[in-house]
Write a protein that holds these residues in place. Structure first.
Motif, PDB file in Angstrom:
ATOM      1  N   GLY A 121      26.277 -58.279  17.862  1.00  0.00           N
ATOM      2  CA  GLY A 121      27.215 -59.009  18.706  1.00  0.00           C
ATOM      3  C   GLY A 121      27.961 -58.067  19.583  1.00  0.00           C
ATOM      4  N   TYR A 122      28.398 -56.787  19.224  1.00  0.00           N
ATOM      5  CA  TYR A 122      29.058 -55.991  20.249  1.00  0.00           C
ATOM      6  C   TYR A 122      28.385 -55.404  21.040  1.00  0.00           C
ATOM      7  N   HIS A 123      26.759 -55.230  20.899  1.00  0.00           N
ATOM      8  CA  HIS A 123      26.049 -54.872  21.854  1.00  0.00           C
ATOM      9  C   HIS A 123      25.606 -55.938  22.731  1.00  0.00           C
ATOM     10  N   LEU A 124      25.451 -57.185  22.437  1.00  0.00           N
ATOM     11  CA  LEU A 124      25.571 -58.288  23.193  1.00  0.00           C
ATOM     12  C   LEU A 124      26.654 -58.407  24.379  1.00  0.00           C
ATOM     13  N   LEU A 125      27.933 -58.036  23.949  1.00  0.00           N
ATOM     14  CA  LEU A 125      29.188 -58.183  24.555  1.00  0.00           C
ATOM     15  C   LEU A 125      28.939 -57.275  25.748  1.00  0.00           C
ATOM     16  N   ARG A 126      28.605 -56.040  25.312  1.00  0.00           N
ATOM     17  CA  ARG A 126      28.556 -54.803  26.211  1.00  0.00           C
ATOM     18  C   ARG A 126      27.372 -54.870  27.369  1.00  0.00           C
ATOM     19  N   GLU A 127      26.243 -55.418  26.732  1.00  0.00           N
ATOM     20  CA  GLU A 127      25.062 -55.125  27.447  1.00  0.00           C
ATOM     21  C   GLU A 127      25.101 -56.385  28.477  1.00  0.00           C
ATOM     22  N   THR A 128      25.356 -57.519  27.991  1.00  0.00           N
ATOM     23  CA  THR A 128      24.914 -58.849  28.899  1.00  0.00           C
ATOM     24  C   THR A 128      26.162 -59.413  29.392  1.00  0.00           C
ATOM     25  N   LEU A 129      27.448 -59.526  28.683  1.00  0.00           N
ATOM     26  CA  LEU A 129      28.694 -60.183  29.135  1.00  0.00           C
ATOM     27  C   LEU A 129      29.109 -59.391  30.378  1.00  0.00           C
ATOM     28  N   THR A 130      29.688 -58.015  30.056  1.00  0.00           N
ATOM     29  CA  THR A 130      29.986 -57.285  31.052  1.00  0.00           C
ATOM     30  C   THR A 130      29.108 -57.348  32.361  1.00  0.00           C
TER      31      THR A 130
ATOM     32  N   GLU B  40      30.559 -53.645  37.613  1.00  0.00           N
ATOM     33  CA  GLU B  40      30.533 -53.351  36.387  1.00  0.00           C
ATOM     34  C   GLU B  40      31.137 -51.932  36.160  1.00  0.00           C
ATOM     35  N   SER B  41      30.544 -50.708  36.688  1.00  0.00           N
ATOM     36  CA  SER B  41      30.840 -49.440  36.379  1.00  0.00           C
ATOM     37  C   SER B  41      32.192 -49.037  36.735  1.00  0.00           C
ATOM     38  N   PRO B  42      32.649 -49.117  38.131  1.00  0.00           N
ATOM     39  CA  PRO B  42      34.100 -48.807  38.498  1.00  0.00           C
ATOM     40  C   PRO B  42      35.077 -49.614  37.573  1.00  0.00           C
ATOM     41  N   ILE B  43      34.873 -50.994  37.372  1.00  0.00           N
ATOM     42  CA  ILE B  43      35.677 -51.800  36.360  1.00  0.00           C
ATOM     43  C   ILE B  43      35.845 -51.045  35.061  1.00  0.00           C
ATOM     44  N   LEU B  44      34.674 -50.776  34.433  1.00  0.00           N
ATOM     45  CA  LEU B  44      34.804 -50.377  33.090  1.00  0.00           C
ATOM     46  C   LEU B  44      35.310 -49.073  33.119  1.00  0.00           C
ATOM     47  N   TYR B  45      35.293 -48.352  34.048  1.00  0.00           N
ATOM     48  CA  TYR B  45      35.860 -46.702  33.953  1.00  0.00           C
ATOM     49  C   TYR B  45      37.484 -47.028  34.012  1.00  0.00           C
ATOM     50  N   TRP B  46      37.887 -47.839  34.884  1.00  0.00           N
ATOM     51  CA  TRP B  46      39.218 -48.138  35.142  1.00  0.00           C
ATOM     52  C   TRP B  46      39.924 -48.537  33.951  1.00  0.00           C
ATOM     53  N   LEU B  47      39.295 -49.649  33.271  1.00  0.00           N
ATOM     54  CA  LEU B  47      39.763 -50.040  31.857  1.00  0.00           C
ATOM     55  C   LEU B  47      39.546 -49.111  30.828  1.00  0.00           C
ATOM     56  N   GLY B  48      38.503 -48.226  30.807  1.00  0.00           N
ATOM     57  CA  GLY B  48      38.507 -47.138  29.984  1.00  0.00           C
ATOM     58  C   GLY B  48      39.689 -46.261  29.996  1.00  0.00           C
ATOM     59  N   LYS B  49      39.974 -45.821  31.196  1.00  0.00           N
ATOM     60  CA  LYS B  49      41.199 -44.878  31.480  1.00  0.00           C
ATOM     61  C   LYS B  49      42.666 -45.613  31.115  1.00  0.00           C
ATOM     62  N   GLU B  50      42.657 -46.772  31.202  1.00  0.00           N
ATOM     63  CA  GLU B  50      44.011 -47.421  30.820  1.00  0.00           C
ATOM     64  C   GLU B  50      44.052 -47.413  29.237  1.00  0.00           C
ATOM     65  N   MET B  51      42.743 -47.616  28.486  1.00  0.00           N
ATOM     66  CA  MET B  51      42.815 -47.605  27.395  1.00  0.00           C
ATOM     67  C   MET B  51      43.144 -46.040  26.736  1.00  0.00           C
ATOM     68  N   GLY B  52      42.017 -45.319  27.325  1.00  0.00           N
ATOM     69  CA  GLY B  52      42.399 -43.852  26.993  1.00  0.00           C
ATOM     70  C   GLY B  52      43.973 -43.378  27.134  1.00  0.00           C
ATOM     71  N   ARG B  53      44.455 -43.641  28.053  1.00  0.00           N
ATOM     72  CA  ARG B  53      46.103 -43.221  28.399  1.00  0.00           C
ATOM     73  C   ARG B  53      46.849 -43.610  27.046  1.00  0.00           C
ATOM     74  N   LYS B  54      46.390 -44.404  26.164  1.00  0.00           N
ATOM     75  CA  LYS B  54      47.250 -44.832  25.175  1.00  0.00           C
ATOM     76  C   LYS B  54      46.759 -44.119  23.866  1.00  0.00           C
ATOM     77  N   ILE B  55      45.693 -43.472  23.939  1.00  0.00           N
ATOM     78  CA  ILE B  55      45.376 -42.759  22.863  1.00  0.00           C
ATOM     79  C   ILE B  55      45.707 -41.399  22.786  1.00  0.00           C
ATOM     80  N   ARG B  56      46.862 -40.933  21.718  1.00  0.00           N
ATOM     81  CA  ARG B  56      47.537 -39.705  21.880  1.00  0.00           C
ATOM     82  C   ARG B  56      46.668 -38.735  21.260  1.00  0.00           C
ATOM     83  N   ILE B  57      46.299 -37.627  22.129  1.00  0.00           N
ATOM     84  CA  ILE B  57      45.644 -36.410  21.644  1.00  0.00           C
ATOM     85  C   ILE B  57      46.462 -35.290  21.891  1.00  0.00           C
ATOM     86  N   THR B  58      46.281 -34.057  20.905  1.00  0.00           N
ATOM     87  CA  THR B  58      46.754 -32.866  21.097  1.00  0.00           C
ATOM     88  C   THR B  58      45.921 -31.729  21.544  1.00  0.00           C
ATOM     89  N   ALA B  59      44.714 -32.092  21.490  1.00  0.00           N
ATOM     90  CA  ALA B  59      43.625 -31.038  21.726  1.00  0.00           C
ATOM     91  C   ALA B  59      42.214 -31.710  22.466  1.00  0.00           C
TER      92      ALA B  59
END
Length: 150
Positions: free
Chosen positions: A28-37, A45-64
């Motif tokens: 099901g996850y693969h179907l969403l990623r492969e077909t729906l997007t 697809e590629s630039p929108i996914l990159y932009w969404l990924g950056k938005e999500m990534g900014r919320k993941i706090r890392i220290t290294a």
């Protein structure tokens, strides 16, 4: 002091606790990623996914540089390994058993999300704009190289 879950800014705590105890089929996850997007986003697809990924990534706090590895595993995005860190940039190897069944063209498009997540997390940590690019070779080795934008 209680440490905050790295994914708390992305999902409610109760959802994280419940979802991590579930055993769900990957299809099901693969179907969403492969077909729906692809169907919804088309050529963008590629630039929108990159932009969404950056938005999500900014919320993941890392220290290294390695701080993003565990969240990748928890989110089912694949095995991320740090392979190089230098003044020129940070390189990761990304692997997942499903990649061998996808064409390099599809991987380049869909893995823009993962590249964006890495760029966003590194941006928040380093407090500078980061760009990430995918490199896919014939042996299904996927490298994500993140560099400061100049």
């Amino acid at each position: 002091m209680k440490e905050t879950d790295q994914l708390a800014a992305l999902l409610p705590a109760q959802t994280i606790l419940y979802a991590e105890r579930m055993s769900m089929p990957y299809l099901g996850y693969h179907l969403l990623r492969e077909t729906l997007t692809n169907a919804l986003l088309g050529e963008s697809e590629s630039p929108i996914l990159y932009w969404l990924g950056k938005e999500m990534g900014r919320k993941i706090r890392i220290t290294a540089e390695t701080g993003i590895i565990h969240p990748f595993m928890r989110l089912g995005l694949g095995q991320l390994d740090l392979i190089e860190s230098s003044e020129q940039g940070i390189a990761y190897k990304l692997s997942h058993s499903i990649y061998q069944y996808q064409s390099p063209e599809r991987l380049c498009r869909t893995l823009s999300l993962e590249a964006g997540i890495i760029a966003g997390a590194l941006e928040s940590w380093k407090q500078t704009e980061i760009v990430a690019q995918l490199e896919i070779d014939g042996s299904s080795m996927i490298r994500i190289i993140a560099r400061s934008k100049k």
